[in-house]
Write a protein that holds these residues in place. Sequence first.
Motif, mmCIF file in Angstrom:
data_model
loop_
_atom_site.group_PDB
_atom_site.id
_atom_site.type_symbol
_atom_site.label_atom_id
_atom_site.label_comp_id
_atom_site.label_asym_id
_atom_site.label_seq_id
_atom_site.Cartn_x
_atom_site.Cartn_y
_atom_site.Cartn_z
ATOM 1 N N ILE A 1 0.838 -1.197 0.000
ATOM 2 C CA ILE A 1 0.000 0.000 0.000
ATOM 3 C C ILE A 1 0.881 1.258 0.000
ATOM 4 N N ASP A 2 1.997 1.178 -0.712
ATOM 5 C CA ASP A 2 2.915 2.322 -0.859
ATOM 6 C C ASP A 2 2.148 3.537 -1.380
ATOM 7 N N ASN A 3 2.397 4.693 -0.795
ATOM 8 C CA ASN A 3 1.650 5.874 -1.240
ATOM 9 C C ASN A 3 2.034 6.305 -2.654
ATOM 10 N N VAL A 4 3.118 5.763 -3.194
ATOM 11 C CA VAL A 4 3.457 6.047 -4.591
ATOM 12 C C VAL A 4 2.359 5.531 -5.521
ATOM 13 N N ASN A 5 1.561 4.566 -5.042
ATOM 14 C CA ASN A 5 0.453 4.044 -5.847
ATOM 15 C C ASN A 5 -0.758 4.977 -5.866
ATOM 16 N N SER A 6 -0.763 5.994 -5.007
ATOM 17 C CA SER A 6 -1.966 6.815 -4.802
ATOM 18 C C SER A 6 -1.752 8.248 -5.275
ATOM 19 N N PRO A 7 -2.529 8.718 -6.253
ATOM 20 C CA PRO A 7 -2.443 10.137 -6.631
ATOM 21 C C PRO A 7 -2.992 11.056 -5.549
ATOM 22 N N HIS A 8 -3.586 10.467 -4.489
ATOM 23 C CA HIS A 8 -4.189 11.245 -3.408
ATOM 24 C C HIS A 8 -3.262 11.331 -2.193
ATOM 25 N N PHE A 9 -2.031 10.834 -2.309
ATOM 26 C CA PHE A 9 -1.028 10.886 -1.239
ATOM 27 C C PHE A 9 -1.477 10.078 -0.025
ATOM 28 N N ARG A 10 -2.203 8.994 -0.243
ATOM 29 C CA ARG A 10 -2.634 8.119 0.841
ATOM 30 C C ARG A 10 -1.800 6.845 0.822
ATOM 31 N N GLY A 11 -1.577 6.288 1.990
ATOM 32 C CA GLY A 11 -0.887 5.014 2.079
ATOM 33 C C GLY A 11 0.421 5.107 2.834
ATOM 34 N N TYR A 12 1.254 4.100 2.632
ATOM 35 C CA TYR A 12 2.486 3.909 3.403
ATOM 36 C C TYR A 12 3.655 4.636 2.753
ATOM 37 N N THR A 13 4.435 5.325 3.586
ATOM 38 C CA THR A 13 5.680 5.963 3.141
ATOM 39 C C THR A 13 6.837 5.308 3.868
ATOM 40 N N ARG A 14 7.725 4.700 3.110
ATOM 41 C CA ARG A 14 8.863 4.015 3.752
ATOM 42 C C ARG A 14 9.834 5.042 4.345
ATOM 43 N N THR A 15 10.675 4.582 5.251
ATOM 44 C CA THR A 15 11.628 5.450 5.934
ATOM 45 C C THR A 15 12.535 6.156 4.925
ATOM 46 N N GLY A 16 12.590 7.481 5.055
ATOM 47 C CA GLY A 16 13.475 8.283 4.210
ATOM 48 C C GLY A 16 12.834 8.824 2.953
ATOM 49 N N ASP A 17 11.594 8.417 2.638
ATOM 50 C CA ASP A 17 10.959 8.870 1.396
ATOM 51 C C ASP A 17 10.199 10.183 1.552
ATOM 52 N N TRP B 1 13.585 10.819 8.930
ATOM 53 C CA TRP B 1 13.897 9.419 9.230
ATOM 54 C C TRP B 1 12.754 8.800 10.028
ATOM 55 N N ARG B 2 11.702 8.452 9.301
ATOM 56 C CA ARG B 2 10.526 7.827 9.886
ATOM 57 C C ARG B 2 9.750 7.163 8.759
ATOM 58 N N ASP B 3 8.905 6.193 9.099
ATOM 59 C CA ASP B 3 7.930 5.685 8.130
ATOM 60 C C ASP B 3 6.541 5.913 8.699
ATOM 61 N N GLN B 4 5.533 5.882 7.827
ATOM 62 C CA GLN B 4 4.219 6.318 8.273
ATOM 63 C C GLN B 4 3.128 5.818 7.346
ATOM 64 N N LEU B 5 1.903 5.890 7.856
ATOM 65 C CA LEU B 5 0.709 5.603 7.068
ATOM 66 C C LEU B 5 -0.181 6.844 7.093
ATOM 67 N N ASP B 6 -0.485 7.376 5.906
ATOM 68 C CA ASP B 6 -1.331 8.562 5.780
ATOM 69 C C ASP B 6 -2.770 8.153 5.478
ATOM 70 N N ILE B 7 -3.700 8.689 6.277
ATOM 71 C CA ILE B 7 -5.112 8.322 6.201
ATOM 72 C C ILE B 7 -5.938 9.606 6.238
ATOM 73 N N GLY B 8 -6.999 9.641 5.444
ATOM 74 C CA GLY B 8 -7.911 10.778 5.464
ATOM 75 C C GLY B 8 -9.346 10.312 5.476
ATOM 76 N N ALA B 9 -10.255 11.245 5.278
ATOM 77 C CA ALA B 9 -11.666 10.886 5.159
ATOM 78 C C ALA B 9 -11.837 9.930 3.974
ATOM 79 N N GLU B 10 -12.614 8.888 4.177
ATOM 80 C CA GLU B 10 -12.808 7.861 3.145
ATOM 81 C C GLU B 10 -13.839 8.346 2.140
ATOM 82 N N ARG B 11 -13.370 8.818 0.984
ATOM 83 C CA ARG B 11 -14.260 9.393 -0.024
ATOM 84 C C ARG B 11 -13.863 8.912 -1.404
ATOM 85 N N PRO B 12 -14.782 8.987 -2.373
ATOM 86 C CA PRO B 12 -14.433 8.596 -3.742
ATOM 87 C C PRO B 12 -13.364 9.513 -4.326
#
Length: 345
Positions: free
Chosen positions: A81-97, A106-117
């Motif tokens: 679920i790498d956020n590189v797959n999402s044009p909406h900047f949602r998903g997982y960002t690996r450390t350093g990206d 120097w962190r990794d994270q999961l970005d989440i927003g309101a669930e919308r189309p």
Amino acid sequence: MTNVTPLATNPSYRQLPIIDLSAADRGPQARRLLHAQLHGAAHDVGFFQLVGHGVGEPETQALLSAMRAFFALPEDRRLAIDNVNSPHFRGYTRTGDERTGGRQDWRDQLDIGAERPARAPGPDEPAYWWLQGPNQWPAGLPELRTAALDWIDRLSAVAEKLLHELLTAIGAPADFYDPVFGERAHPHLKLVRYPGSAGDGAGQGVGAHKDYGFLTLLLQDEVGGLQVQREDGAFHDVPPLPGAFVVNLGELLEVATDGYLVATNHRVVSPPSAVERFSVPFFYNPRLDARVEPLPFPHASAAPGVTDDPANPLFAEYGFNELKGKLRAHPLVAERHHAGLLSPA
């Protein structure tokens, strides 16, 4: 309207002001004291610790347990679920990206927003509509989706109450900004892990920055590492306070009050190499197409003006500010999906 004199902040810098939101429901005298404390903290510091918010331990533990389960997944499952797959900047960002100030965080994270189309902007629509879209969720971990979306709803309610009390504290109409929130508000949640210092010894967990929304409510663990730039110009540690949210004001409130309320620089210093740190920042943001009008309040004549930073221009419509930040922070997503929006500089 309430017009009170703000209390002086503690000059020792050993702890941020501590605000008890439950005082709003304990009668007129307790509420007046709350407003005095809020006024002082928001005007002088732009940061405080929030207790009495009503978010219980079971809710918190449900989110933290699901979060730790996600970061314990093998890397290939997180990268599915790498956020590189999402044009909406949602998903997982690996450390350093991710980057702040042009340097790796120097962190990794999961970005989440309101669930919308997904909404791909038309030729005559603002590009910030790319920020609306579905989240990416890891397979086999349904409790994460439930806990994260519940957290967004729960903290949106806390932030709404807090904003109403803050506006009242400075003599403004409590509901002045209600029209820019509502069902089309654009909340944002990050689940963040700091894995320890980078291999090159760099200590930037996340670089110094200000947030660009209204309010941020941060749940941090006991490890620490958050630092806030105080009135003396130095960055000071924020000791973890069990059960509290660290609250900071975003740039929209600074702009709305012409600098009377302050958005403050803050950063995270990486923990020692063998120590993990977890944090959960929640960003209370208005609609993407919201135009933030100047706030009418009796202290406007004492406002010093908004911080001038040519490298960080602020736009009238909220969505342009967030899109600007996302393009800078996530260059891999920007290059794959939004090359036409990138500046040639």
